[in-house]
Design an enzyme around this catalytic site. Structure first.
Site, PDB file in Angstrom:
ATOM      1  CB  SER A   1      -0.953  -0.038   1.196  1.00  0.00           C
ATOM      2  OG  SER A   1      -1.994   0.875   1.046  1.00  0.00           O
ATOM      3  CG  ASP A  14      -6.778  -2.239  -3.627  1.00  0.00           C
ATOM      4  OD1 ASP A  14      -7.420  -1.470  -2.883  1.00  0.00           O
ATOM      5  OD2 ASP A  14      -5.599  -2.553  -3.425  1.00  0.00           O
ATOM      6  CG  HIS A  25      -5.920  -2.234   0.077  1.00  0.00           C
ATOM      7  ND1 HIS A  25      -5.147  -1.631  -0.893  1.00  0.00           N
ATOM      8  CD2 HIS A  25      -5.372  -1.864   1.256  1.00  0.00           C
ATOM      9  CE1 HIS A  25      -4.183  -0.933  -0.325  1.00  0.00           C
ATOM     10  NE2 HIS A  25      -4.298  -1.057   0.976  1.00  0.00           N
TER      11      HIS A  25
END
Length: 711
Positions: free
Chosen positions: A563, A648, A683
């Site tokens: 991330s 995501d 995600h």
């Protein structure tokens, strides 16, 4: 936010590396996929960027899916020789997990609540027992049954009504963080017909057990922006809108204080917060403003007796302080100091009990727990004996109790749940995570904290763990992990899956770089906005320190982050590609400028105070100077594995896809470049506990293969 923090996924020592030998696979003849180049001019501040892969952001375009599938096929072919090893790693990691495990029960409002797993099952079972652990088990949810037929399933926000009869909960089946709320009758098992879509999954009951408050999201940006009130048994379209957060840089949420007296609506941005309160006994009343938002003023509120306690940075308290105010005088000019600001101590949180105040602090990077009686007859700290541990309060819902429940673990010690009697100072270990397989002995491992010197003279701490007997001669493979954004601190923690690296000779290290809050609030402030590059150079300088001190060498050094930590990975391979043999970048935020200019993308506007607003030229120029996608060059890059999820909503799949496409165009040399897209997940990757292990095994196999380790 993009602040989901990613845990690192990655006693023989091999001196060989992929840069020194032919790959063990027959992959030299396999041609990597190429994405079509369709130039798009992106102009801002009289600056033109040409993005040849912008078209990949259209998920509905069959060519986009075709490219992702070709990359997945290429990954499969290039890693075919590791497939059996991946399966072995998966079974090895799975074998350490107690499959029929259960949480330590906690008592609340007449019931013991338990979360347990059954052998061979991916998902938890939530249950409760009335008044005694010997009472019959009442199943609230068997998520294994609920998840049947879904490739992804996440149940969250279990919220029991005060009368114990109803439960509200949220479900996401796509990994887009769009939760649908449901209400279930716990006496009959009936699920009510009303369903509430597009929520955060969380909710809170008023004290009447009939009124439910919840937060809804904006359909496009997924910003949590509206608070609604729902009456049980009524259709959702009749729900009353109570509050709308109009400022696009803020999000909102609602909760009930631990005292059960107040409902609180919170609004927050990176730098500013605001609350509204309502007596939980009068759910049809009007919320009143606690303290209006003032840019730069952060505060959180807790209720006790006739006062509110406030953790705040008011009046320049960078590391926060504790204040209090009367229930009927909540504006900041009435706040009185309880615990003053300290330059060397970060006040992170408080937990309120009837007779005690528990204060979570951080000093010199280490967690501390301070326990203080309200009558000032006791004030002490819990002792912890090393520098590579994590401690934090866990489930402490009961108000009138002397027992504080907290969790402790370290890089070498499995997690424990401990009940501490704040009156007698006696502690009881309720549970220590079992590491099965018969091979683990914590005495076989060693951990330490060392300090690297950054280019500006700042000392950067590094926590590390390895198997005892390590020779500090530069031959050890070492995986360095970091996150470094949003003030999110990655504390040293124990991992059973990590043993698969440690037992094969790897050192595992965490670089506590600026941008996190490990060394206090200023540590965060010095790693964001126009100081963001400190995050990247800290990581590179920590890497160079580890090489200089011969913990490893460039031939055996690996890096990992996800991330915002994936942004870090993208930055370091541009800054110092020769320093790393391999890099794993999970769901990486690498197209910074384009993403932050697109306010239609989920969560963008709420992050201007973290990254800057590129509509401002100074911020635009600074972002462009480090954005990984914008700074790809014609040079050799390390071996790289990049992972993403098609669904995501935090870092859109097209960021890593575009990045890899551009790297394929520019990179020199024969180092591996792999992109793997989970076509069913978002995600956080796979939702099941064992399916998630397969993703870890994939990453581990990549790293170990770089070292020539195949068993």
């Amino acid at each position: 936010m993009k602040k989901i923090v990613y845990v690192s996924i990655l006693s023989l020592i091999f001196a060989a590396s992929c840069k020194e030998k032919e790959p063990s696979s027959p992959s030299m003849e396999i041609t990597p996929p190429k994405a079509d180049k369709i130039a798009k001019n992106l102009e801002m501040h009289e600056d033109v960027r040409i993005d040849n892969y912008y078209w990949l952001n259209d998920k509905e375009n069959p060519e986009t899916i075709d490219y992702l599938e070709r990359e997945n096929d290429y990954y499969e072919k290039m890693t075919a020789h590791t497939k059996d090893f991946q399966k072995d790693l998966f079974e090895e990691m799975k074998s350490r997990i107690k499959e029929d495990d259960a949480s330590v029960p906690y008592f609340y409002n007449g019931y013991y609540y338990i979360t347990r797993f059954e052998t061979g099952k991916d998902y938890p079972i939530y249950s409760r027992k009335k008044e005694s652990l010997d009472a019959p088990e009442e199943i609230l949810f068997n998520v294994n049954e609920m998840a049947e037929g879904h490739s992804y399933y996440n149940l969250r926000g279990i919220n029991i009504s005060p009368d114990n009869q109803w439960v509200a909960y949220g479900v996401d089946t796509l990994s887009r963080r769009k939760y649908t709320l449901y209400i279930k009758n716990l006496e009959t098992g009936e699920q009510l017909s009303e369903t509430i879509a597009l929520t955060t999954g969380s909710s809170t009951w008023a004290n009447d057990s009939n009124t439910l408050f919840y937060t809804r999201k904006d359909e496009q940006t997924l910003r949590s922006n509206k608070i609604f009130k729902h009456k049980k048994g009524q259709p959702a379209d009749s729900d009353q809108l109570l509050f709308t957060e109009e400022d696009e840089t803020f999000s909102t949420y609602i909760y009930k204080t631990k005292s059960h007296k107040y409902l609180a609506i919170g609004s927050f941005s990176t730098l500013t917060s605001e609350f509204r309160i309502l007596d939980a006994d009068t759910p049809d009343g009007e919320f009143t403003l606690f303290q209006e938002r003032t840019r730069g003023l952060e505060y959180n509120i807790s209720h006790f007796e006739d006062a509110f306690y406030i953790v705040t940075n008011k009046d320049g308290a960078t590391n926060f302080k504790l204040m209090k105010t009367a229930e009927n005088a909540t504006s900041s000019d009435n706040w009185e100091e309880v615990i003053p600001h300290r330059n060397d101590v970060l006040l992170e949180e408080i937990d309120i009990f009837k007779e005690y105040l528990v204060i979570g602090e951080r000093k010199n990077g280490l967690n501390e727990m301070r326990i203080k009686r309200w009558d000032d007859t006791a004030d002490y700290y819990l002792p912890f004996g090393n520098e590579t541990y994590t401690v934090y309060p866990t489930t402490n819902i009961e108000f009138d109790t002397h027992i504080l429940r907290y969790a402790y673990n370290s890089l070498t010690t499995p997690a424990s749940v401990i009940d501490f009697n704040m009156q007698t100072k006696e502690k009881e270990v309720k549970k220590e995570v079992e590491v099965l397989g018969g091979k683990f002995n914590k005495d076989n491992y060693e951990s330490k904290r060392v300090w690297a010197t950054a280019e500006d003279g700042t000392k950067v701490p590094i926590s590390m763990v390895y198997k005892k007997g390590l020779k500090q001669d530069g031959s050890n493979p070492l995986l360095l992990y970091a996150y470094g954004s949003y003030g999110s601190t990655v504390d040293p923690y124990f991992s059973t899956v990590r043993l698969s690296l440690l037992d094969r000779g790897f050192i595992y290290a965490i670089a506590h770089v600026r941008g996190g809050q490990y060394l206090g609030r200023e540590w965060y402030e010095n790693g964001k906005l126009l100081k963001k590059k400190n995050t990247f150079t800290d990581f590179v300088d920590a890497s160079r320190f580890l090489v200089k001190e011969k913990y490893t060498s460039e031939k055996h050094l690996y890096a990992s982050g996800g991330s915002a930590g994936g942004l870090l990975m993208g930055a370091i391979v541009n800054l110092a590609p020769d320093l790393y043999n391999g890099v794993v970048a999970a769901v990486p935020f690498v197209d910074v400028v384009t993403t932050m200019l697109d306010d239609s993308i989920p969560l963008t506007t709420g992050e201007y105070d973290e990254w800057g607003n590129p509509n401002d030229k100074e911020s635009y120029d600074y972002m462009k100077s480090y954005s990984p996608y914008d700074n790809v060059e014609k040079k050799e890059y390390p071996n790289m594995l990049v992972t993403t999820g098609l669904h995501d909503s935090q870092v859109q799949y097209w960021e890593p896809a575009k990045w890899v496409a551009k790297l394929r165009e520019y990179k020199k040399g024969k180092q591996l470049l792999l992109l793997h897209t989970n076509m069913d997940a978002g995600h956080g990757g796979a939702s099941g506990r064992f399916e998630a292990l397969k993703e870890v095994a994939m990453d581990y196999a990549f790293l170990l293969d770089m070292e020539g380790i195949s068993k």
